[in-house]
Write an enzyme that holds these catalytic residues in place. Structure first.
Site, mmCIF file in Angstrom:
data_model
loop_
_atom_site.group_PDB
_atom_site.id
_atom_site.type_symbol
_atom_site.label_atom_id
_atom_site.label_comp_id
_atom_site.label_asym_id
_atom_site.label_seq_id
_atom_site.Cartn_x
_atom_site.Cartn_y
_atom_site.Cartn_z
ATOM 1 N N GLY A 19 -4.952 -1.259 3.391
ATOM 2 C CA GLY A 19 -4.552 -0.102 2.524
ATOM 3 C C GLY A 19 -5.385 0.207 1.346
ATOM 4 N N ARG A 80 -7.846 -0.087 9.040
ATOM 5 C CA ARG A 80 -7.027 -1.359 9.342
ATOM 6 C C ARG A 80 -7.639 -1.717 10.881
ATOM 7 N NH1 ARG A 80 -2.960 -2.160 6.035
ATOM 8 N NH2 ARG A 80 -2.010 -0.602 5.192
ATOM 9 N N ASP A 111 -3.760 -9.344 1.698
ATOM 10 C CA ASP A 111 -4.002 -10.570 2.642
ATOM 11 C C ASP A 111 -4.527 -10.732 3.799
ATOM 12 O OD1 ASP A 111 -1.953 -9.311 3.645
ATOM 13 O OD2 ASP A 111 -0.436 -11.098 3.643
ATOM 14 N N THR A 134 -4.202 -4.330 -3.392
ATOM 15 C CA THR A 134 -2.770 -3.937 -2.602
ATOM 16 C C THR A 134 -1.874 -3.405 -3.492
ATOM 17 O OG1 THR A 134 -1.049 -4.791 -1.457
ATOM 18 C CG2 THR A 134 -2.324 -6.325 -2.610
ATOM 19 N N ASP A 136 1.288 -3.687 -3.223
ATOM 20 C CA ASP A 136 2.584 -4.398 -3.234
ATOM 21 C C ASP A 136 2.373 -5.536 -4.382
ATOM 22 O OD1 ASP A 136 3.749 -3.051 -1.118
ATOM 23 O OD2 ASP A 136 2.561 -4.001 0.437
ATOM 24 N N ASP A 138 1.685 -8.731 -4.043
ATOM 25 C CA ASP A 138 2.524 -9.638 -3.369
ATOM 26 C C ASP A 138 1.840 -11.007 -2.934
ATOM 27 O OD1 ASP A 138 0.738 -8.356 -1.379
ATOM 28 O OD2 ASP A 138 2.174 -8.358 -0.092
ATOM 29 N N ARG A 180 7.769 -3.118 2.212
ATOM 30 C CA ARG A 180 8.589 -3.566 3.510
ATOM 31 C C ARG A 180 8.901 -5.000 3.286
ATOM 32 N NH1 ARG A 180 4.539 -2.630 6.676
ATOM 33 N NH2 ARG A 180 5.305 -0.507 7.157
#
Length: 330
Positions: A19, A80, A111, A134, A136, A138, A180
Site C-alpha cells: 500500500g 501487491r 510487513d 504503512t 497502519d 502496526d 482491518r
C-alpha cells in the site's frame, strides 16, 4: 553480514511495495540524493516487487526527485505481488539487479514488503535494507511508520468538517476508517477530533450500550451531534449500529467511508521529516556493507534492527488511551 560481490561502481536500487503511504516520496528523495552524495549510482524499481521481477528498473538522477517531497503516493508506483513469496520469483528479481551490477536494495513498505526483503536477503546475493512505510503504524519495532501521521490528519480533517454538517442537522455520523487489524488510526483520530465513540478491532463492542449512551447524550447532556469512528475491522457492525441507534434516538444516522482518501494527500511535516531521516539512514547502512537490516525510529533516535526482529511480534494497542477516549468524549 554483507554479501561478497565485487563491483567497480557502487550502485543501489530503491522500491516501494504494498500500500502507498504519504511520505514515501520523501524517503525515496532522501535515498536518491544521499546515495548520489555518497558516490552511488541510484536506480528506481517501478511497481514494487512485480516490477523487480519484470525488470522495470530505471536510472535515477538528482533531478529525478525534484519537487516530490510534498507529494503523496509514490513516484515509483507500487503493487501487491504475493507471488514474490516464491523463492524462484525472488531470485529472478535479484538477478535483474545483479546483471546491472546492482547488489544493494532498499525496500520501503509494510510487513509484507519486509517479508519479501528478508527472502531476498536470505536467498540471494543482494544486500537489503528496509524502511517502514504503512499508514497502519502496526509494526512493533518502530514507534512510527511513514504515512501514519498523514492518514490520521486526513481523518481528523474529515471529523471536523463532518461535525459542522451534522451539528447543523442534529444528526449522527458513523465515519469508517482504515484498520482491518489495527485500530491506531481510528483511536488517535477519534481522540484528536473529539469523536464520541471509537470502535476498534482490538476491543469488544456492545452495540446496545452504545445506542443507549448516544440517546443519553442527546437527552441529558445537551449533545447536538454524535460522531462514531468505526475501524475497518469492525465494519461488519455498521448496519446494526445504524438500526439500533436510529431506533433509540429517533434521529438520522449517516455513514461515510473515507476508504483510500486516507492514503493520499500531501504528507505532513512529520512524515516528510521521518522519510528523510529513515531514507538517509538506510543508505548509510548500505554504505557500511550492512544487509538484512530494518530502520526505525523511537523518539528522535533513528536505529536499526534485523528484518527478522522487525517482523517479530505485533504492536500493542494503547488501551489506556482507549479508556481515556471512553471517559472524556461522550
Amino acid at each position: 553480514m554483507a554479501k561478497n560481490v565485487q563491483e567497480e561502481v557502487k550502485r543501489l536500487a530503491v522500491l516501494t511495495s504494498g500500500g502507498d503511504a504519504s511520505g514515501m516520496n520523501a524517503a525515496i528523495r532522501a535515498v536518491v540524493r544521499w546515495g548520489i552524495t555518497l558516490g552511488y549510482e541510484v536506480y528506481g524499481v517501478r511497481r514494487g516487487y512485480k516490477g523487480l521481477v519484470e525488470d522495470d528498473i530505471v536510472r535515477m538522477e538528482y533531478k529525478s526527485v525534484s519537487n516530490t517531497v510534498h507529494t503523496g503516493g509514490t513516484l515509483l508506483r507500487t503493487s501487491r505481488y504475493p507471488e514474490f513469496s516464491e523463492v524462484e520469483n525472488a531470485k529472478k528479481g535479484a538477478e535483474n539487479l545483479l546483471k546491472r551490477g546492482i547488489n544493494n536494495l532498499i525496500v520501503i513498505g509494510g510487513d509484507g514488503s519486509f517479508r519479501g526483503a528478508k527472502l531476498l536477503h536470505d536467498e540471494t546475493q543482494l544486500n537489503v535494507v528496509t524502511i517502514p512505510g504503512t499508514i497502519d503504524n502496526d509494526m512493533a519495532y518502530t514507534e512510527y511508520t511513514i504515512g501514519y501521521d498523514t492518514a490520521c490528519n486526513t481523518v481528523l480533517d474529515a471529523i471536523l468538517k463532518l461535525r459542522d454538517t451534522i451539528t447543523s442537522h442534529d444528526r449522527i455520523m458513523i465515519l469508517e476508517v482504515m484498520g482491518r487489524e489495527s485500530g491506531n488510526i481510528a483511536l488517535n483520530s477519534a481522540v484528536a477530533g473529539g469523536a464520541e465513540y471509537v470502535l476498534v478491532p482490538e476491543m469488544p463492542v456492545d452495540v446496545d450500550k452504545i445506542a443507549a449512551s448516544v440517546k443519553k447524550g442527546f437527552d441529558e447532556k445537551g449533545k447536538t451531534s454524535t460522531i462514531i469512528i468505526l475501524a475497518e475491522g469492525k465494519a461488519h457492525l455498521k448496519d446494526e449500529l445504524i438500526e439500533k441507534i436510529s431506533k433509540a434516538t429517533n434521529r438520522t444516522v449517516n455513514h461515510m467511508s473515507l476508504s483510500y482518501m486516507q492514503r493520499g494527500g500531501n504528507p505532513t511535516m512529520a512524515d516528510r521529516v521521518l522519510g528523510a531521516k529513515l531514507g538517509a539512514h538506510a543508505v548509510e547502512l548500505i554504505d557500511e556493507g550492512q544487509s538484512g537490516r530494518a530502520v526505525g525510529i523511537k523518539g528522535q533516535n533513528v536505529f536499526d534492527v534485523t528484518i527478522a526482529a522487525a517482523l517479530d511480534g505485533k504492536k500493542g494497542f494503547d488501551e489506556k488511551l482507549y479508556r481515556i477516549a471512553e471517559t472524556i468524549s461522550k
